[in-house]
Design an enzyme around this catalytic site. Structure first.
Site, PDB file in Angstrom:
ATOM      1  N   CYS A   1       0.806  -1.215   0.000  1.00 42.48           N
ATOM      2  CA  CYS A   1       0.000   0.000   0.000  1.00 42.48           C
ATOM      3  C   CYS A   1       0.840   1.267   0.000  1.00 42.48           C
ATOM      4  CB  CYS A   1      -0.872   0.053   1.243  1.00 42.48           C
ATOM      5  SG  CYS A   1      -1.970  -1.334   1.419  1.00 42.48           S
TER       6      CYS A   1
ATOM      7  N   GLY B   1       0.418   0.269  -5.104  1.00 44.05           N
ATOM      8  CA  GLY B   1      -0.808  -0.528  -5.024  1.00 44.05           C
ATOM      9  C   GLY B   1      -1.772  -0.142  -6.119  1.00 44.05           C
TER      10      GLY B   1
ATOM     11  N   ASN C   1      -0.378   1.204   5.701  1.00 44.56           N
ATOM     12  CA  ASN C   1       0.546   0.474   4.845  1.00 44.56           C
ATOM     13  C   ASN C   1       1.306  -0.506   5.730  1.00 44.56           C
ATOM     14  OD1 ASN C   1       3.788   1.174   3.449  1.00 44.56           O
ATOM     15  ND2 ASN C   1       2.366  -0.407   2.837  1.00 44.56           N
ATOM     16  N   GLY C   2       1.289  -1.784   5.362  1.00 46.59           N
ATOM     17  CA  GLY C   2       2.039  -2.766   6.142  1.00 46.59           C
ATOM     18  C   GLY C   2       1.181  -3.967   6.492  1.00 46.59           C
TER      19      GLY C   2
ATOM     20  N   CYS D   1      13.039  -1.782   5.489  1.00 52.98           N
ATOM     21  CA  CYS D   1      12.896  -2.791   4.417  1.00 52.98           C
ATOM     22  C   CYS D   1      13.861  -2.494   3.266  1.00 52.98           C
ATOM     23  CB  CYS D   1      11.454  -2.780   3.897  1.00 52.98           C
ATOM     24  SG  CYS D   1      11.233  -3.813   2.446  1.00 52.98           S
TER      25      CYS D   1
ATOM     26  N   TYR E   1      13.495  -2.135  -5.132  1.00 57.66           N
ATOM     27  CA  TYR E   1      12.441  -2.136  -6.143  1.00 57.66           C
ATOM     28  C   TYR E   1      11.216  -1.278  -5.850  1.00 57.66           C
ATOM     29  CZ  TYR E   1       8.534  -3.859  -8.947  1.00 57.66           C
ATOM     30  OH  TYR E   1       7.444  -3.932  -9.754  1.00 57.66           O
TER      31      TYR E   1
ATOM     32  N   ASP F   1      18.114  -6.928 -13.878  1.00 56.49           N
ATOM     33  CA  ASP F   1      16.775  -6.735 -13.313  1.00 56.49           C
ATOM     34  C   ASP F   1      16.886  -6.749 -11.790  1.00 56.49           C
ATOM     35  OD1 ASP F   1      14.109  -6.169 -13.248  1.00 56.49           O
ATOM     36  OD2 ASP F   1      13.432  -8.052 -14.128  1.00 56.49           O
ATOM     37  N   ASP F   2      15.772  -6.403 -11.143  1.00 53.46           N
ATOM     38  CA  ASP F   2      15.803  -6.285  -9.685  1.00 53.46           C
ATOM     39  C   ASP F   2      15.548  -7.613  -8.989  1.00 53.46           C
ATOM     40  OD1 ASP F   2      13.069  -5.979 -10.719  1.00 53.46           O
ATOM     41  OD2 ASP F   2      12.583  -5.982  -8.590  1.00 53.46           O
TER      42      ASP F   2
ATOM     43  N   CYS G   1       7.460 -12.729   3.394  1.00 53.81           N
ATOM     44  CA  CYS G   1       7.494 -11.485   4.163  1.00 53.81           C
ATOM     45  C   CYS G   1       6.216 -11.404   4.986  1.00 53.81           C
ATOM     46  CB  CYS G   1       7.560 -10.281   3.221  1.00 53.81           C
ATOM     47  SG  CYS G   1       7.384  -8.707   4.091  1.00 53.81           S
TER      48      CYS G   1
HETATM   49  S1  SF4 Z   1      10.971  -9.536   4.616  1.00 54.03           S
HETATM   50 FE1  SF4 Z   1       9.522  -7.950   3.904  1.00 54.03          FE
HETATM   51  S2  SF4 Z   1      10.117  -6.110   5.053  1.00 54.03           S
HETATM   52 FE2  SF4 Z   1      11.830  -7.546   5.206  1.00 54.03          FE
HETATM   53  S3  SF4 Z   1      13.154  -6.998   3.436  1.00 54.03           S
HETATM   54 FE3  SF4 Z   1      11.812  -8.630   2.730  1.00 54.03          FE
HETATM   55  S4  SF4 Z   1      10.126  -7.490   1.758  1.00 54.03           S
HETATM   56 FE4  SF4 Z   1      11.177  -6.023   3.102  1.00 54.03          FE
END
Ligand code: SF4
Length: 480
Positions: free
Chosen positions: A32, A60, A138-139, A275, A281, A384-385, A421
């Site tokens: 988000c 998003g 967001n999160g 993060c 990215y 690329d990422d 994640c």
């Molecule tokens: S686990 Fe989630 S918060 Fe941690 S680096 Fe990876 S994408 Fe980012």
């Protein structure tokens, strides 16, 4: 790493087998973006929120919404509009005209916690005993299930199934027992765990909170008489505002008619875990997060790749748009000229016309076309990422070879994704992650590259210096 066995044929066969993903499905998704504003002089803010959300659209694309309130009008008189779709699809002049108010918050959403349904679209608006409250988040919070159950046991009825709604209810419940909305937010923030950037609009106040580790980004700006808060600084500068500072991890701010107040100072534990994927990215290259320019971080990432995986080649290029900046960094470090090998058709947006099987196979080509004169007869380094499922990069390598590239060496500006994640990023399940199924050498064969190199985790320090980062999706070391 050089491929042991060139598997171009294998890749070609694979691509004939109907399994070609859209470019968008091949990337990790941020969940988000949030944007909030308070005009002290009472100016209308809906159009500015709209502009801010356009700048955050990359965070998003499933749903969006705006909630506003006139701080001089009847208390609790909140106007809101939210729908599934892109910002430019959902909001039109007539819609924005109806959103009258000098304080407001907006949201763009990609769902990970909770489904992609309108009930989960944000901002969430609650009418409760103490009035009205709106929340943009967001999160992801990791203890949402337990909290939700507790709230349900005390009578809460939820419309959707997102963790954001749980947070909104928790704040409302805490507000009933507290003397102010600031106190209620403080109480809630002590209970929720995970990554969050929260904007809470009570009819006369805008409260802002960031998680104690700073996993999710959030920053503060000013536009004439208005305070702005946004997920990224690009949203502040895109509306003509001036970036002031990042909201500190663990900090809670309140913006009221009297101005900006610090409700709660940063968490005492100095542990931080920003993060890393924001720099790799998610974030826009014109953003600055926690003191580091996203553009500069990606350039340094490309340079680190060039040092770790040098190769004799004639041209360096990047996958538009995700690999371009790191490709510039690789080129600067290696001395190999950077060229644009793909033309991106920016007018191919989302379509509601169902493609045929053949059209789906051509979907990458519809978006990206190879500039033959750049690659014909050349040894190409392609940056690329990330590689998620591997299908899109395989397709691009195939296209480069069809256009006459002699060799294609792939360099990825992130280590292989191996773990999920829990903080609000949509890393696919283990079985969908190619790095979980195949070794680097096998991935190299699978995508049909001549060699493949992933960024080493040790090289993150080149990107972000001594900034403490979360990299749990790469190393399984979760900070919460
Ligand atoms: S686990 Fe989630 S918060 Fe941690 S680096 Fe990876 S994408 Fe980012």
């Amino acid at each position: 790493m050089e491929c042991e066995e060139h598997s171009y044929k294998k890749c070609e066969k694979y691509m004939d087998e109907e399994y070609i993903d859209e470019e968008s499905e091949e990337h990790i998704h941020e969940e988000c973006g949030v944007f909030g504003i308070w005009s002290m002089e009472g100016k209308e803010v809906a159009h500015t929120i709209y502009q801010g959300l356009l700048a955050l659209q990359h965070r998003g694309q499933e749903s969006t919404g705006i909630v506003v309130c006139d701080t001089k009008g009847p208390i609790g008189n909140i106007a809101s509009h939210k729908e599934m779709g892109l910002v430019s699809e959902v909001f039109h002049e007539e819609t924005l005209e109806k959103l009258r108010g000098n304080i407001g918050i907006g949201h763009v959403r990609y769902s990970t916690a909770g489904g992609s349904i309108i009930a989960n679209a944000q901002p969430i608006v609650l009418n409760y005993l103490k009035g009205t409250l709106a929340l943009a988040h967001n999160g992801n919070i990791t203890n949402a299930d337990g909290l939700r159950k507790e709230l349900q046991e005390s009578g809460a009825v939820f419309n959707g199934n997102s963790d954001s709604e749980t947070i909104a209810y928790k704040i409302a419940m805490d507000r009933i027992a507290s003397s102010s909305i600031e106190e209620a937010v403080q109480n809630t923030v002590q209970v929720i765990k995970g990554g969050f950037a929260l904007l809470i609009l009570s009819p006369r106040k805008l409260i802002v909170a960031r998680d104690p580790l700073g996993i999710k980004p959030l920053c503060l700006g000013k536009l004439d008489d208005s305070y702005i808060v946004a997920s990224e600084s690009c949203a502040i500068t895109s509306v003509g505002g001036e970036f002031i500072r990042d909201v500190e991890p663990g900090e809670i701010l309140a913006i009221t008619q009297e101005g900006l107040h610090v409700v709660s100072t940063p968490s005492e534990t100095k542990k931080r875990a920003h993060c890393i994927f924001e720099y790799i990215y998610f974030a826009r290259v014109d953003s600055k997060i926690d003191g580091i320019s996203v553009y500069d971080a990606r350039i340094r990432g490309g340079r680190a790749l060039a040092r770790r995986y040098p190769v004799d080649a004639d041209v360096v290029t990047g996958v538009p748009d995700s690999g371009l900046v790191a490709a510039v960094g690789y080129s600067k470090e290696s001395g190999i000229p950077f060229e644009l090998a793909f033309h991106k058709n920016s007018y191919v947006g989302r379509t509601f016309i169902k493609p045929t099987q053949q059209e789906r196979k051509n979907s990458v080509k519809a978006k990206l076309n190879v500039l033959e004169s750049v690659v014909k007869g050349k040894r190409v380094v392609l940056i690329d990422d990330s590689i998620v499922r591997g299908t899109t990069i395989a397709n691009l390598i195939h296209m480069l070879r069809q256009s006459g590239a002699k060799e294609v060496h792939v360099r990825i500006c992130a280590p292989p994704f191996l773990y999920p994640c829990y903080y609000g990023t949509d890393v696919p399940s283990n079985s969908e992650l190619i790095a979980n199924q195949l070794s680097v050498n096998e991935i190299c064969e699978f995508i049909g590259a001549d060699s493949l190199g992933y960024m080493d985790r040790l090289d993150f320090s080149y990107m972000t210096g001594d900034l403490p980062v979360c990299k749990a999706c790469f190393d399984n070391e979760y900070p919460v």
